[in-house]
Design a protein around this motif. Structure first.
Motif, PDB file in Angstrom:
ATOM      1  N   GLU A 497       0.877  -1.170   0.000  1.00 14.77           N
ATOM      2  CA  GLU A 497       0.000   0.000   0.000  1.00 14.77           C
ATOM      3  C   GLU A 497       0.914   1.219   0.000  1.00 14.77           C
ATOM      4  O   GLU A 497       1.743   1.388   0.888  1.00 14.77           O
ATOM      5  CB  GLU A 497      -0.908  -0.001   1.232  1.00 14.77           C
ATOM      6  CG  GLU A 497      -1.878  -1.168   1.252  1.00 14.77           C
ATOM      7  CD  GLU A 497      -2.623  -1.267   2.572  1.00 14.77           C
ATOM      8  OE1 GLU A 497      -3.568  -0.478   2.768  1.00 14.77           O
ATOM      9  OE2 GLU A 497      -2.255  -2.102   3.404  1.00 14.77           O
ATOM     10  N   THR A 516      -7.106   2.393 -11.307  1.00 17.00           N
ATOM     11  CA  THR A 516      -5.996   1.449 -11.405  1.00 17.00           C
ATOM     12  C   THR A 516      -4.945   2.064 -12.325  1.00 17.00           C
ATOM     13  O   THR A 516      -5.192   3.056 -13.006  1.00 17.00           O
ATOM     14  CB  THR A 516      -6.462   0.088 -11.969  1.00 17.00           C
ATOM     15  OG1 THR A 516      -6.968   0.291 -13.294  1.00 17.00           O
ATOM     16  CG2 THR A 516      -7.564  -0.517 -11.112  1.00 17.00           C
ATOM     17  N   ILE A 529      -0.898  -0.988  -9.751  1.00 14.19           N
ATOM     18  CA  ILE A 529      -1.917  -0.523  -8.797  1.00 14.19           C
ATOM     19  C   ILE A 529      -3.274  -1.097  -9.200  1.00 14.19           C
ATOM     20  O   ILE A 529      -3.754  -0.902 -10.319  1.00 14.19           O
ATOM     21  CB  ILE A 529      -1.978   1.018  -8.762  1.00 14.19           C
ATOM     22  CG1 ILE A 529      -0.618   1.579  -8.352  1.00 14.19           C
ATOM     23  CG2 ILE A 529      -3.074   1.474  -7.797  1.00 14.19           C
ATOM     24  CD1 ILE A 529      -0.106   1.088  -7.008  1.00 14.19           C
ATOM     25  N   CYS A 532      -7.496   2.101  -5.397  1.00 13.71           N
ATOM     26  CA  CYS A 532      -7.090   3.286  -4.637  1.00 13.71           C
ATOM     27  C   CYS A 532      -8.193   3.615  -3.654  1.00 13.71           C
ATOM     28  O   CYS A 532      -9.359   3.753  -4.048  1.00 13.71           O
ATOM     29  CB  CYS A 532      -6.821   4.463  -5.568  1.00 13.71           C
ATOM     30  SG  CYS A 532      -6.130   5.915  -4.733  1.00 13.71           S
ATOM     31  N   HIS A 542      -2.686   3.691  -2.421  1.00 10.44           N
ATOM     32  CA  HIS A 542      -2.640   2.948  -3.676  1.00 10.44           C
ATOM     33  C   HIS A 542      -2.279   1.503  -3.358  1.00 10.44           C
ATOM     34  O   HIS A 542      -1.187   1.228  -2.867  1.00 10.44           O
ATOM     35  CB  HIS A 542      -1.591   3.555  -4.623  1.00 10.44           C
ATOM     36  CG  HIS A 542      -1.753   5.031  -4.822  1.00 10.44           C
ATOM     37  ND1 HIS A 542      -1.438   5.966  -3.828  1.00 10.44           N
ATOM     38  CD2 HIS A 542      -2.199   5.754  -5.894  1.00 10.44           C
ATOM     39  CE1 HIS A 542      -1.684   7.183  -4.289  1.00 10.44           C
ATOM     40  NE2 HIS A 542      -2.139   7.080  -5.534  1.00 10.44           N
ATOM     41  N   LYS A 543      -3.182   0.591  -3.646  1.00  3.72           N
ATOM     42  CA  LYS A 543      -2.987  -0.816  -3.294  1.00  3.72           C
ATOM     43  C   LYS A 543      -2.571  -1.604  -4.528  1.00  3.72           C
ATOM     44  O   LYS A 543      -3.221  -1.523  -5.569  1.00  3.72           O
ATOM     45  CB  LYS A 543      -4.278  -1.387  -2.705  1.00  3.72           C
ATOM     46  CG  LYS A 543      -4.766  -0.605  -1.500  1.00  3.72           C
ATOM     47  CD  LYS A 543      -6.161  -1.022  -1.062  1.00  3.72           C
ATOM     48  CE  LYS A 543      -6.147  -2.417  -0.476  1.00  3.72           C
ATOM     49  NZ  LYS A 543      -7.476  -2.758   0.123  1.00  3.72           N
ATOM     50  N   GLY A 544      -1.465  -2.346  -4.412  1.00  7.13           N
ATOM     51  CA  GLY A 544      -1.005  -3.102  -5.567  1.00  7.13           C
ATOM     52  C   GLY A 544       0.090  -4.079  -5.219  1.00  7.13           C
ATOM     53  O   GLY A 544       0.259  -4.468  -4.063  1.00  7.13           O
TER      54      GLY A 544
END
Length: 889
Positions: A497, A516, A529, A532, A542-544
Motif C-alpha cells: 500500500e 488502477t 496498482i 485506490c 494505492h494498493k497493488g
C-alpha cells in the motif's frame, strides 16, 4: 356480491356524494416508521397531522393493507389474515359526525338495485364511546336506530389515536348480527363473534398529549377543525354479503383454496389440520402477489423478509398436504386473475410478479431438500441426547447455508416437539454481521491499523489530488505498508500500500470506484496498482503489487492511471447524474439517490421509491437521458461555498459529508449536483445509455442497472443478433416475433399435455395387474412394487389410488409403490378404511420408507407421500413396508 363489486359500489357511492377518489397507495409505506401499510388511513396521516394540504375536503379510497404480527394465527382462526382491503371515506374539516353516520347507514342499507349493499337494518348494531352523547343522539334521532341496539363501550374499544401526541377522538362502530348460530344474543358488548364489526367511524375532534397504551393519555383540547376517518373491512362485508362463515370462504380466497385442493387432493373441510394449511396457503399466496406487485422482492431484511417468510410458509404447507413439485405458478395464476379485477396492474405486470415468485419458490425448494435433512438429523441427535432444545448453531447453519428463516426453523422444530436456542442463533448472526463489517473495513484499509495511515498523514500531510486535470504526474513516495505494517522498503512480489505526496489516482468515493494503473520509480521499479482507497481523510492509499525492482520510501515516482478505464468510469458517472435527474423529473423529488456504483461502461443507481417504476416510465427516462446526450451539453465543475451551492439548487449526493467548500458538477441546464467524482466534458462523449431494468433492494429502495457507451452498443448489438436469429427460426419480421413465439409455445404446451396424458394412461394400465398380484400379509392385501423411472408424483399418486380402489373395500389393503424421478426415489402409500381400522396408517408407513431412502415424508392416514436421496435403497424400503405391515397386524 363479488368483492370487486363491493369495491366498485363503495367508490361510486362516495364519488357521487362529492368525494375525490384516491387510488390505493402502495403497500410499501412512505413512512420511515413502517415497513408496510397496516391501515387504510396511513396514506392520509400527513393531512390529519396538518403537514400537507389534502387534495380535497372529502376523499375516499380502498386501501391495500398488510399486517403480520399475528402470522402464526393465520388459518387457525376465521379472522386473522395478512392482507386485507380497507374501504375509507375521509373528511378534512368538512362534514362531521352526522354526515358520517348518515352516509354509512345509507350505503349499508340501501337496496342493491339502488347501488347500496342491501343489509337488513334490523341486524345492525351500533357502539359509541362512553360519554359521546352526540353520537348516540345522531344514531337514534337522525338515523333512526332503536336505543336498544346502541351500546356504549370504553376507551380501549371506542376511542382512537395514532399512539402519539396529535389528533384523536371517539369512534363509533357498526356491527352486523350474524345470528344465534354464532353465539348468544346481547349485542357487540357481549359477543363480537356473532356481532361482527364491519365499519368503524372515527370522529377526530380532540388533540391528545403524551401517554402510553390505548387509555393512558391526556386530552389537551379541541382541534381547530374536525375530521372524519372511517374504515370498512371489505373482506368482512364480503363474508356477510356472500353468506359464508369466514373470510377464507369469500370469493378472492376460496378460489385459491380450491386450487390448492386440486393440486394436493386434500379436500377443504376434511380435517382441522389440513384446513389450517389450506387457509394459510390461500392467505399467504394472495399477500405475496400483492406485495410483489407493489415492488417488494424476497430478502433477509425488512419487508423483503416479510415476503420471503409468508411465501415459504405457503410453499411448505403445500408440501405438508402432499404436493411435491412447483405449485406457485398455478396458485399465483388464480390470485392474479381474481385480484386483477380490482387491481388491473397485477394483470399487466403478471410476468414480473410470476418471475419473482417462481425464483423464490425454486430457491426455497432447493433449500428445503437439503435443509430438511439437516434439521431431521439435528432433531434426532437432540432427542437421542435427551434434549428438548435445538442448538442455536444448528438453526444458524440452516439459515446461513440453506436459507431457512428462523421462523421456519422454529415452526418445524415445534412440530417435532422441540424449542430452539434463539439466543444462541442471534449471537451467531451478530458475530457474522460483525465479521462482514470488518471485511468491508478491510477493503478500505487493507487490514492495516488506521493508526498507520494517520502517522503518514501527520508526517507528510494530505495527498494532493491532481486527477481532475491530469492523468499522470510526478510524485514522491511518502508512505509504504507491507502486509498492513509500515515498512521502509518492499521487494518484487510484495503486496503493498503506497502513499504519494500527489496523485492522479481517484480514491473510491461517492459511488465511483478507485482508479488502477502503474507507479514507476526512477530506479526502474514498477508497482501495478489495482485499487485506490481513502481509509482516513486526506490520505490516498494505492494498493497493488511490486512487479519489478525494490520500492523505498522517499523515492521519486511517476504515477499513471489506466486512462481508458478512467474515461469509461467517467462516462458511467456522468450517466448516473443524468439518470438521477431524469428520475426526479418523472417521479418527483422522492426519487432521491440512495447509493450508486460507477464502473467502466456500466453503473447501478439506487433511489427512493415506494413502489416499482412502471415500464413506460423507465422507457421515458431512458429516452430523456439519450435526448440529453444528443444535445451535446457541456459538463462543468466548480468549487463554491456549501450555502451558495444549495442556493443554486445543487443536489447533495447520497452518503457524502461536505465541508464549507464543495464541488458542484453542472450538466448544461439539465443537472446540478454536489460531486467529487470525475466526469466527461460533454454529454456527447457518453454515446449511448441503456437502462437494463429496475428492481427492489428492500426498505423502499429501488435499483437501476445500466450500460454506457460501447458496452451499451455491444448489448444492443447482441440483442439485435438474437432477434435476427429468431427471425430466421420463425420466419417472421421483428414485430411478429412475440405473436409467433407465443403460438409456438402454446402448441408445445398442448403437445406436452398430450404426452402427459398418454404417460398417465400407460401408468394406469398397470393398475389391474398390480391389484390382482396383491400379497396376503396376515389377511391384509399388500401391493408393493416399483413403476417405471420418470413417473411423476401426480401419476404415481393416481396409480396408487386406482389400485387401492380395485381391492374390495371389506378387505384391508395397503398399496405402496415406488419410482425414481430426476435421480431421486419417490413413494406414495395408501390404505383403505379396513386397513386403518387394523392400525395401518399411510403416514407412518411413508415416514419409515422415506427414512430408508435417506429422506422424509408424511401425509394423512389414508394417503401419504415421501422421497429421499438414495435410489439404490428402494428394495430395502419395499421390505421395510412389508415388515411394518406384518408387525402392525
Amino acid at each position: 356480491m363479488e368483492s370487486a363489486e363491493i369495491r366498485r359500489r363503495w367508490l361510486r357511492f362516495f364519488e357521487e356524494r362529492g368525494h375525490k377518489v384516491v387510488p390505493s397507495a402502495s403497500l410499501i409505506a412512505d413512512d420511515p416508521t413502517l415497513l408496510l401499510v397496516p391501515a387504510g388511513m396511513v396514506p392520509f396521516k400527513p393531512y390529519f397531522l396538518g403537514q400537507v394540504k389534502p387534495p380535497a375536503p372529502r376523499v375516499t379510497s380502498v386501501q391495500k393493507c398488510v399486517r403480520t404480527p399475528d402470522i402464526e394465527e393465520v388459518g387457525k382462526t376465521t379472522r386473522h389474515g395478512t392482507f386485507f382491503q380497507m374501504c375509507g371515506n375521509f373528511s378534512f374539516g368538512d362534514y362531521f359526525k352526522e354526515g358520517a353516520c348518515e352516509l354509512a347507514w345509507e350505503l349499508l342499507t340501501s337496496p342493491q338495485d339502488k347501488g347500496g349493499y342491501g343489509l337488513d337494518p334490523e341486524k345492525l348494531w351500533i357502539t359509541v364511546y362512553l360519554d359521546d352523547d352526540e353520537a348516540e343522539r345522531i344514531w337514534h334521532e337522525v338515523v333512526g336506530v332503536p336505543k336498544e341496539r346502541i351500546q356504549r363501550l370504553g376507551k380501549s374499544e371506542n376511542f382512537w389515536s395514532m399512539g402519539v401526541p396529535g389528533p384523536c377522538g371517539p369512534c363509533s362502530e357498526i356491527n352486523y348480527d350474524r345470528g344465534p348460530e354464532f353465539g348468544p344474543e346481547g349485542g357487540p358488548a357481549v359477543n363480537d363473534e356473532r356481532y361482527v364489526e364491519i365499519w368503524n367511524l372515527v370522529f377526530m375532534q380532540y388533540e391528545r398529549g403524551e401517554g402510553t397504551g390505548k387509555e393512558d393519555f391526556e386530552i389537551l383540547g379541541d382541534l381547530p377543525s374536525k375530521n372524519i376517518d372511517t374504515g370498512l373491512g371489505l373482506e368482512r362485508l364480503a363474508m356477510i354479503l356472500q353468506g359464508v362463515q369466514n373470510m377464507y370462504e369469500t370469493d378472492t380466497l376460496r378460489v385459491v383454496i380450491d386450487k390448492a385442493t386440486e393440486l394436493t387432493g386434500v379436500a377443504y373441510g376434511a380435517a382441522p389440520g389440513s384446513d389450517v394449511s389450506l387457509r394459510v396457503i390461500a392467505d399467504h399466496m394472495r399477500t405475496s402477489a400483492m406485495l410483489i406487485g407493489d415492488g417488494v422482492t424476497p430478502g433477509n431484511e425488512g419487508r423483503g423478509y416479510v415476503l420471503r417468510r409468508i411465501m415459504r410458509r405457503a410453499i411448505r404447507n403445500m408440501r405438508i398436504l402432499g404436493a411435491t413439485g412447483p405449485v406457485v405458478e398455478q396458485l399465483l395464476d388464480v390470485v392474479i386473475t381474481t385480484m386483477g379485477q380490482q387491481y388491473p396492474e397485477l394483470l399487466t405486470d403478471r410476468k414480473r410478479v410470476e418471475g419473482t415468485a417462481l425464483a423464490e419458490e425454486a430457491a426455497f425448494l432447493k433449500a428445503l431438500k437439503g435443509g430438511t435433512n439437516i434439521l431431521d438429523t439435528a432433531v434426532t441427535e437432540t432427542k437421542s441426547a435427551g434434549g428438548s432444545v435445538l442448538p442455536g448453531d444448528k438453526a444458524f447453519l440452516l439459515h446461513d447455508t440453506w436459507g431457512f428463516p428462523i421462523d421456519l426453523t422454529l415452526e418445524m422444530a415445534a412440530e417435532q416437539g422441540l424449542s430452539v436456542d434463539e439466543d444462541g442463533f442471534r449471537r451467531l448472526m451478530k458475530e457474522q454481521r460483525e465479521r462482514a463489517k470488518a471485511d468491508a473495513r478491510a477493503k478500505k484499509t487493507g487490514h492495516a491499523d488506521l493508526h498507520a495511515y494517520r502517522e503518514i498523514a501527520d508526517a507528510a500531510g494530505a495527498t494532493d489530488f491532481i486527477g481532475y486535470a491530469f492523468e499522470q504526474g510526478e510524485s514522491r513516495i511518502v508512505g509504504l505498508l507491507v502486509d498492513g505494517v509500515s515498512s521502509p522498503a518492499a521487494s518484487e512480489g510484495d503486496e503493498v500500500e503506497v502513499v504519494l505526496d500527489r496523485t492522479p489516482f481517484y480514491a473510491e468515493g461517492g459511488g465511483q470506484i478507485g482508479d488502477t494503473g502503474r507507479i514507476r520509480l526512477d530506479s526502474g521499479a514498477v508497482i501495478e496498482i489495482r485499487d485506490c482507497q481513502k481509509p482516513v481523510p486526506g490520505v490516498y492509499v494505492h494498493k497493488g503489487v511490486v512487479q519489478v525492482g525494490e520500492v523505498t520510501v522517499g523515492a521519486a515516482a511517476q504515477a499513471t492511471i489506466d486512462v481508458r478505464r478512467r474515461k469509461a468510469i467517467a462516462r458511467a458517472h456522468s450517466a448516473t447524474h443524468l439518470t438521477h435527474q431524469a428520475l426526479r423529473d418523472a417521479l418527483g423529488p422522492t426519487a432521491a439517490q440512495a447509493g450508486s456504483e460507477n464502473q467502466p461502461g456500466r453503473f447501478r443507481f439506487d433511489f427512493g421509491s415506494p413502489a416499482a417504476v412502471p415500464t413506460a416510465v423507465m422507457t421515458d427516462v431512458e429516452q430523456r437521458i439519450n435526448e440529453v446526450l444528443a444535445r451535446e451539453l457541456d459538463v462543468q465543475a466548480e468549487v463554491m461555498g456549501i450555502d451558495e451551492a444549495k442556493k443554486q439548487g445543487a443536489i447533495a449526493e447520497f452518503g457524502e459529508k461536505y465541508g464549507e467548500q464543495v464541488r458542484v458538477v453542472t450538466i448544461g441546464d439539465f443537472s446540478k449536483e454536489l460531486c467529487g467524482g470525475t466526469h466527461v466534458h460533454n454529454t456527447a462523449q457518453l454515446g449511448l445509455v441503456k437502462l437494463l431494468g429496475e428492481s427492489s433492494i428492500g426498505s423502499g429502495v429501488r435499483r437501476i442497472e445500466a450500460l454506457v457507451g460501447v458496452d451499451a452498443y455491444n448489448f444492443l448489438a447482441r440483442e439485435h443478433t438474437v432477434v435476427a436469429q429468431l427471425q430466421e427460426l420463425v420466419k417472421g419480421r421483428p414485430e411478429e416475433l412475440p405473436e409467433k413465439i407465443s403460438g409456438m409455445l402454446a402448441k408445445l404446451k398442448d403437445a406436452e399435455k398430450e404426452i402427459e396424458k398418454f404417460r398417465a394412461e400407460k401408468v394406469l394400465q398397470a393398475a389391474a395387474g398390480l391389484a390382482r398380484g396383491a400379497a396376503d400379509i396376515k389377511g391384509v392385501a399388500l401391493v408393493t412394487g416399483q413403476v417405471p423411472d420418470g413417473t411423476g408424483a401426480d401419476d404415481l399418486r393416481r396409480l396408487v389410488l386406482d389400485v387401492r380402489g380395485r381391492i374390495p373395500g371389506d378387505r384391508p389393503a395397503v398399496v405402496a409403490l415406488f419410482t425414481t424421478a430426476n435421480g431421486r426415489p419417490l413413494t406414495v402409500i395408501a390404505t383403505n378404511e379396513a386397513a386403518r381400522e387394523r392400525g395401518l396408517k399411510a403416514g407412518d408407513l411413508v415416514r419409515a420408507a422415506a427414512k430408508t431412502l435417506g429422506g422424509g415424508g408424511g401425509g394423512k392416514p389414508d394417503v401419504a407421500q415421501g422421497g429421499g436421496q438414495n435410489p439404490a435403497a428402494v428394495g430395502e424400503a419395499l421390505a421395510t413396508v412389508e415388515r411394518l405391515v406384518a408387525e402392525t397386524v
